[in-house]
Design a protein around this motif. Sequence first.
Motif, short mmCIF file in Angstrom:
data_model
loop_
_atom_site.label_atom_id
_atom_site.label_comp_id
_atom_site.label_asym_id
_atom_site.label_seq_id
_atom_site.Cartn_x
_atom_site.Cartn_y
_atom_site.Cartn_z
N VAL A 32 -27.93 -36.06 6.91
CA VAL A 32 -27.23 -35.42 5.61
C VAL A 32 -26.18 -34.67 5.74
N SER A 33 -25.11 -35.11 5.50
CA SER A 33 -23.94 -34.37 5.85
C SER A 33 -23.41 -33.43 4.57
N ASP A 34 -23.77 -34.37 3.55
CA ASP A 34 -23.23 -33.57 2.18
C ASP A 34 -24.58 -33.54 1.19
N ILE A 35 -25.00 -32.32 1.53
CA ILE A 35 -26.40 -31.98 0.63
C ILE A 35 -26.25 -32.39 -0.85
N LYS A 36 -25.21 -31.79 -1.28
CA LYS A 36 -25.11 -32.13 -2.64
C LYS A 36 -24.99 -33.52 -3.30
N TYR A 37 -24.33 -34.26 -2.58
CA TYR A 37 -24.26 -35.79 -3.00
C TYR A 37 -25.45 -36.40 -2.68
N LEU A 72 -28.49 -35.00 -2.92
CA LEU A 72 -29.37 -34.63 -4.05
C LEU A 72 -29.15 -35.31 -5.23
N PHE A 73 -27.65 -35.67 -5.39
CA PHE A 73 -27.28 -36.44 -6.67
C PHE A 73 -27.96 -37.93 -6.33
N ARG A 74 -27.96 -38.30 -5.44
CA ARG A 74 -28.46 -39.81 -5.13
C ARG A 74 -30.03 -39.83 -5.44
N VAL A 75 -30.63 -38.70 -4.80
CA VAL A 75 -31.92 -38.66 -5.03
C VAL A 75 -32.43 -38.51 -6.41
N ALA A 76 -31.34 -37.69 -7.33
CA ALA A 76 -31.95 -37.41 -8.83
C ALA A 76 -31.54 -38.96 -9.27
N LYS A 77 -30.67 -39.54 -9.02
CA LYS A 77 -30.40 -40.88 -9.60
C LYS A 77 -31.51 -41.86 -9.49
N ILE A 78 -32.33 -41.94 -8.46
CA ILE A 78 -33.26 -42.75 -7.95
C ILE A 78 -34.49 -42.37 -8.41
N PHE A 79 -34.99 -41.04 -8.18
CA PHE A 79 -35.98 -40.47 -8.64
C PHE A 79 -36.32 -39.83 -9.72
N ALA A 80 -35.34 -39.45 -10.37
CA ALA A 80 -35.36 -38.50 -11.69
C ALA A 80 -34.83 -39.24 -12.81
#
Length: 329
Positions: free
Chosen positions: A314-319, A321-329
């Motif tokens: 993970v080089s860009d943590i914020k991005y 986390l955005f993808r994690v939110a899109k998939i799991f939230a």
Amino acid sequence: MYLDNYPISSNSLEKFYHINGDQLGRQYKEHLSDYNSWAQRSHAEDWMIFPKNIGSCLSIDETSLSNGELYTILTNKAARGKKGVLVAMIKGTRAEDVIEVLKIIPLRQRRKVTEITLDMAGSMGQIAKQCFPKATRVIDRFHVQKLALDALQEIRIKHRWDAIDEETNDRENAVWDKEIYTPFRFVNGDTKKQLLARSRYLLFKSPEKWSQSQKQRAKILFAQYPDLKKAFGLTHDLRLIFSKTKDKAVAYTKLAHWYNKVTDSGFRSFNSISATIHTHYREILNFFENRSTNASAESFNAKLKAFRATLRGVSDIKYFLFRVAKIFA
């Protein structure tokens, strides 16, 4: 990029669609996705929260994203690891910080939580108690069993170091006496050092799951080291309490008897689990009400690690986390 509930990297599409994966990734981030207008972008690295995903049964656990940075993760069991599973993801494990964020969720919603599973970390218990006042706290059975298994392995490792020292001394004595050193071997072909090393995995399993060679090895091991046999019996008895007992009152009695056995055994390596059971016995016994575990949280953590692996870190943590939110939230 994501496909249903399965995260994929843009680079993985290169060989199938003959495209530039890096370019596709940049295009998705800057133009195709709504990352730039994401409502939680400003604070995502510190916390993300999704009150609509809260349910009656939750799990709380911690995980590391990159460089050892820990996040406290709250998940909804009913979502079964799919979309809607993520309730909150908060940087750090300090109880006060996590509580401050979780209290953004209205109290009337938090009071709907009837059960929350967690490990034995003091901070997790404090978070669950203050944020979800109506929830029954259930300590994960596998964390309790792991403490017993760790104590058993500690005894095995101590014997193994003694065997290594013994073999080293015998080898040096043979050289001193100008003799060829030949280590003693048991009927299964193991030396004492090998016996203790190769017994590691069989001690994690119930005897009925041993292979024929493991049964033979265990018989030799327990004949040579009676204390290991006794310690294995304690860990197996604990496993049976959790797997076979259905009634909470019966479990309380059995756990009390088991605690007394541990105390009488005199094994110092079991002191940690004795103290844990004494301190957390109410939360441990709550398992026998609905037989709930923290397996869903561990599964979600595994999915995060697998997603991170597809990105090779993970080089860009914020991005990320955005993808994690899109998939799991």
